[in-house]
Motif scaffolding. Structure first.
Motif, PDB file in Angstrom:
ATOM      1  N   VAL B  15       0.829  -1.204   0.000  1.00 11.17           N
ATOM      2  CA  VAL B  15       0.000   0.000   0.000  1.00 11.17           C
ATOM      3  C   VAL B  15       0.864   1.254   0.000  1.00 11.17           C
ATOM      4  N   VAL B  16       2.102   1.148   0.440  1.00 10.49           N
ATOM      5  CA  VAL B  16       2.953   2.328   0.584  1.00 10.49           C
ATOM      6  C   VAL B  16       3.068   3.148  -0.701  1.00 10.49           C
ATOM      7  N   PRO B  17       3.294   2.517  -1.897  1.00  7.30           N
ATOM      8  CA  PRO B  17       3.374   3.338  -3.099  1.00  7.30           C
ATOM      9  C   PRO B  17       2.063   4.034  -3.419  1.00  7.30           C
ATOM     10  N   ALA B  18       0.989   3.632  -2.791  1.00  7.84           N
ATOM     11  CA  ALA B  18      -0.296   4.268  -3.049  1.00  7.84           C
ATOM     12  C   ALA B  18      -0.263   5.751  -2.703  1.00  7.84           C
ATOM     13  N   ASN B  19       0.735   6.201  -1.949  1.00  3.44           N
ATOM     14  CA  ASN B  19       0.879   7.623  -1.665  1.00  3.44           C
ATOM     15  C   ASN B  19       1.083   8.417  -2.943  1.00  3.44           C
ATOM     16  N   ALA B  20       1.513   7.750  -3.996  1.00  3.18           N
ATOM     17  CA  ALA B  20       1.790   8.445  -5.245  1.00  3.18           C
ATOM     18  C   ALA B  20       0.712   8.201  -6.289  1.00  3.18           C
ATOM     19  N   GLN B  21      -0.426   7.710  -5.887  1.00  2.00           N
ATOM     20  CA  GLN B  21      -1.499   7.487  -6.853  1.00  2.00           C
ATOM     21  C   GLN B  21      -1.879   8.806  -7.508  1.00  2.00           C
ATOM     22  N   SER B  22      -2.156   8.748  -8.782  1.00  2.00           N
ATOM     23  CA  SER B  22      -2.524   9.980  -9.457  1.00  2.00           C
ATOM     24  C   SER B  22      -4.028  10.086  -9.682  1.00  2.00           C
ATOM     25  N   MET B  23      -4.702   8.966  -9.802  1.00  2.27           N
ATOM     26  CA  MET B  23      -6.150   9.039  -9.847  1.00  2.27           C
ATOM     27  C   MET B  23      -6.756   7.677  -9.532  1.00  2.27           C
ATOM     28  N   THR B  24      -7.782   7.673  -8.763  1.00  3.45           N
ATOM     29  CA  THR B  24      -8.567   6.464  -8.517  1.00  3.45           C
ATOM     30  C   THR B  24     -10.035   6.855  -8.508  1.00  3.45           C
ATOM     31  N   PRO B  25     -10.970   6.001  -8.860  1.00  5.37           N
ATOM     32  CA  PRO B  25     -10.681   4.712  -9.510  1.00  5.37           C
ATOM     33  C   PRO B  25     -10.363   4.919 -10.977  1.00  5.37           C
ATOM     34  N   MET B  26      -9.908   3.859 -11.625  1.00  6.76           N
ATOM     35  CA  MET B  26      -9.603   3.954 -13.058  1.00  6.76           C
ATOM     36  C   MET B  26     -10.474   3.035 -13.897  1.00  6.76           C
ATOM     37  N   ARG B  27     -11.338   2.329 -13.267  1.00 10.75           N
ATOM     38  CA  ARG B  27     -12.332   1.528 -13.980  1.00 10.75           C
ATOM     39  C   ARG B  27     -13.623   1.608 -13.183  1.00 10.75           C
ATOM     40  N   GLY B  28     -14.754   1.565 -13.880  1.00 10.97           N
ATOM     41  CA  GLY B  28     -15.998   1.573 -13.128  1.00 10.97           C
ATOM     42  C   GLY B  28     -17.215   1.469 -14.029  1.00 10.97           C
ATOM     43  N   GLU B  29     -18.285   1.001 -13.458  1.00  7.66           N
ATOM     44  CA  GLU B  29     -19.575   0.946 -14.149  1.00  7.66           C
ATOM     45  C   GLU B  29     -20.607   1.630 -13.274  1.00  7.66           C
ATOM     46  N   VAL B  30     -21.438   2.432 -13.930  1.00  9.08           N
ATOM     47  CA  VAL B  30     -22.417   3.230 -13.208  1.00  9.08           C
ATOM     48  C   VAL B  30     -23.797   2.956 -13.786  1.00  9.08           C
ATOM     49  N   THR B  31     -24.777   2.843 -12.913  1.00 17.97           N
ATOM     50  CA  THR B  31     -26.167   2.755 -13.345  1.00 17.97           C
ATOM     51  C   THR B  31     -26.893   3.993 -12.851  1.00 17.97           C
ATOM     52  N   SER B  32     -27.624   4.644 -13.778  1.00 20.87           N
ATOM     53  CA  SER B  32     -28.325   5.872 -13.414  1.00 20.87           C
ATOM     54  C   SER B  32     -29.785   5.779 -13.844  1.00 20.87           C
ATOM     55  N   TYR B  33     -30.638   6.413 -13.079  1.00 26.79           N
ATOM     56  CA  TYR B  33     -32.066   6.451 -13.405  1.00 26.79           C
ATOM     57  C   TYR B  33     -32.479   7.829 -13.921  1.00 26.79           C
ATOM     58  N   GLY B 120      -9.099   7.185 -16.545  1.00 24.73           N
ATOM     59  CA  GLY B 120      -9.932   6.058 -16.136  1.00 24.73           C
ATOM     60  C   GLY B 120     -11.026   5.850 -17.153  1.00 24.73           C
ATOM     61  N   ARG B 121     -11.422   4.603 -17.332  1.00 26.62           N
ATOM     62  CA  ARG B 121     -12.484   4.283 -18.304  1.00 26.62           C
ATOM     63  C   ARG B 121     -13.730   3.833 -17.552  1.00 26.62           C
ATOM     64  N   PHE B 122     -14.846   4.435 -17.916  1.00 31.09           N
ATOM     65  CA  PHE B 122     -16.090   4.172 -17.189  1.00 31.09           C
ATOM     66  C   PHE B 122     -17.229   3.890 -18.168  1.00 31.09           C
ATOM     67  N   ILE B 123     -18.107   3.029 -17.749  1.00 30.54           N
ATOM     68  CA  ILE B 123     -19.304   2.705 -18.529  1.00 30.54           C
ATOM     69  C   ILE B 123     -20.515   3.097 -17.691  1.00 30.54           C
ATOM     70  N   ALA B 124     -21.396   3.886 -18.297  1.00 30.59           N
ATOM     71  CA  ALA B 124     -22.625   4.289 -17.603  1.00 30.59           C
ATOM     72  C   ALA B 124     -23.826   3.742 -18.363  1.00 30.59           C
ATOM     73  N   ARG B 125     -24.751   3.163 -17.615  1.00 29.70           N
ATOM     74  CA  ARG B 125     -25.970   2.632 -18.230  1.00 29.70           C
ATOM     75  C   ARG B 125     -27.170   3.335 -17.621  1.00 29.70           C
ATOM     76  N   ARG B 126     -28.113   3.649 -18.523  1.00 27.94           N
ATOM     77  CA  ARG B 126     -29.311   4.347 -18.076  1.00 27.94           C
ATOM     78  C   ARG B 126     -30.451   3.359 -17.903  1.00 27.94           C
ATOM     79  N   ARG B 127     -31.097   3.421 -16.764  1.00 31.07           N
ATOM     80  CA  ARG B 127     -32.274   2.601 -16.501  1.00 31.07           C
ATOM     81  C   ARG B 127     -33.482   3.529 -16.393  1.00 31.07           C
ATOM     82  N   SER B 128     -34.594   3.090 -16.931  1.00 33.30           N
ATOM     83  CA  SER B 128     -35.792   3.933 -16.858  1.00 33.30           C
ATOM     84  C   SER B 128     -36.782   3.348 -15.847  1.00 33.30           C
TER      85      SER B 128
END
Lengths: 157, 128
Positions: B15-33, B120-128
């Motif tokens: 975890v120690v090198p995590a002090n130098a992280q430049s951005m998190t998260p870098m992957r993700g999926e989102v669901t939105s209404y 980071g690459r993200f996928i967003a899906r819309r739900r109705s």
């Protein structure tokens, strides 16, 4: 009678200590952690494009220097590119049409001898040393005298 | 239990090198209404000195797309990070793939500067 009670006073605490030791327990405290896959780019040095004739600026030419960066990844799903700019960010007036070319090499956990800048290379997990070169060639008049700057974009994604 | 403790130690070291992280998260999926989706990212300054970073949003083909970024730029001290909220519209689509990038130029004013960009690459899906 007095001496006997004094001896008891000394020996009783010692025996108590032994009783406590016999009932000592060991408790382990677990530690948990989760490391997210991420990428860090640390720029070590900018580059210098030297003149290579009157129509070309090149970091690989004599007197030039490549840009250097260190990339640290904690996952194996990341790629790197080093994309050349489309124009100078700083230049004197009168610069004609210019073609930029970037290339990079990588060592460490990633092994790339020389790749065009816009070609993505898969990064290994750990530390990668990246060396970036840039050239700018004009098809118009010779580069006029002045200060030039161009930015290569190193992307980890 | 003792085994768990021993196994945990290398993880903590990692975890120690995590002090130098430049951005998190870098992957993700989102669901939105709704017509928009929101992603919170955490740019981090890997240097020991203060730098300015900017957050930008691109589509899958690396074209800039409109987004509400709060804040779009930030001054980060050495080793510091902060949260940035990115809100993007679906633009009539049911699924949207976006890149959210943290960018910085710590060495300006030279003949060839290297601009660091962590995306980071993200996928967003819309739900109705």
């Amino acid at each position: 009678m007095f001496n006997l009670s004094k001896a008891s006073f000394i020996t009783i605490p010692v025996s108590l200590l032994f009783v406590q030791g016999a009932h000592a327990v060991t408790q382990v405290v677990p530690f948990h952690s989760a490391v997210e896959p991420t990428c860090v780019i640390t720029l070590d040095s900018s580059g210098v494009m030297a003149t290579n004739g009157l129509f070309k600026l090149d970091s690989a030419a004599a007197g030039g220097a490549p840009g250097r960066a260190t990339i640290l990844t904690t996952g194996d799903s990341f790629n790197v590119t080093a994309v050349a700019p489309s124009a100078f960010t700083q230049s004197p007036d009168g610069v004609g049409a210019t073609t930029f070319l970037a290339n990079y090499s990588a060592s460490g956990v990633t092994d790339v001898a020389s790749a065009p800048g816009d070609t993505a290379s898969r990064l290994g997990t750990g530390t990668t040393a990246l060396t970036v070169n840039l050239s700018a060639e004009t098809s118009g008049n010779a580069f006029p005298a002045g200060q030039y700057q161009a930015d290569v974009t190193v992307t980890c994604e | 239990m003792r085994m768990r403790f021993l196994v945990a130690l290398p993880v903590i070291a990692a975890v120690v090198p995590a002090n130098a992280q430049s951005m998190t998260p870098m992957r993700g999926e989102v669901t939105s209404y709704s017509d928009e989706f929101a992603i919170r990212v955490f740019p981090r300054n890997p240097y020991n000195r203060r730098i300015n970073v900017s957050v930008r949003v691109y589509d899958a083909d690396f074209r800039p797309i409109p987004a509400r970024i709060t804040p779009p730029t930030a001054s980060l001290g050495g080793g510091a990070s902060r949260s940035v909220l990115v809100v993007v519209g679906f633009d009539g689509l049911s699924e949207r793939r976006v890149r959210i990038c943290t960018e910085s130029i710590p060495f300006p004013g030279t003949k060839m500067s290297v601009k660091a960009q962590v995306c980071g690459r993200f996928i967003a899906r819309r739900r109705s």
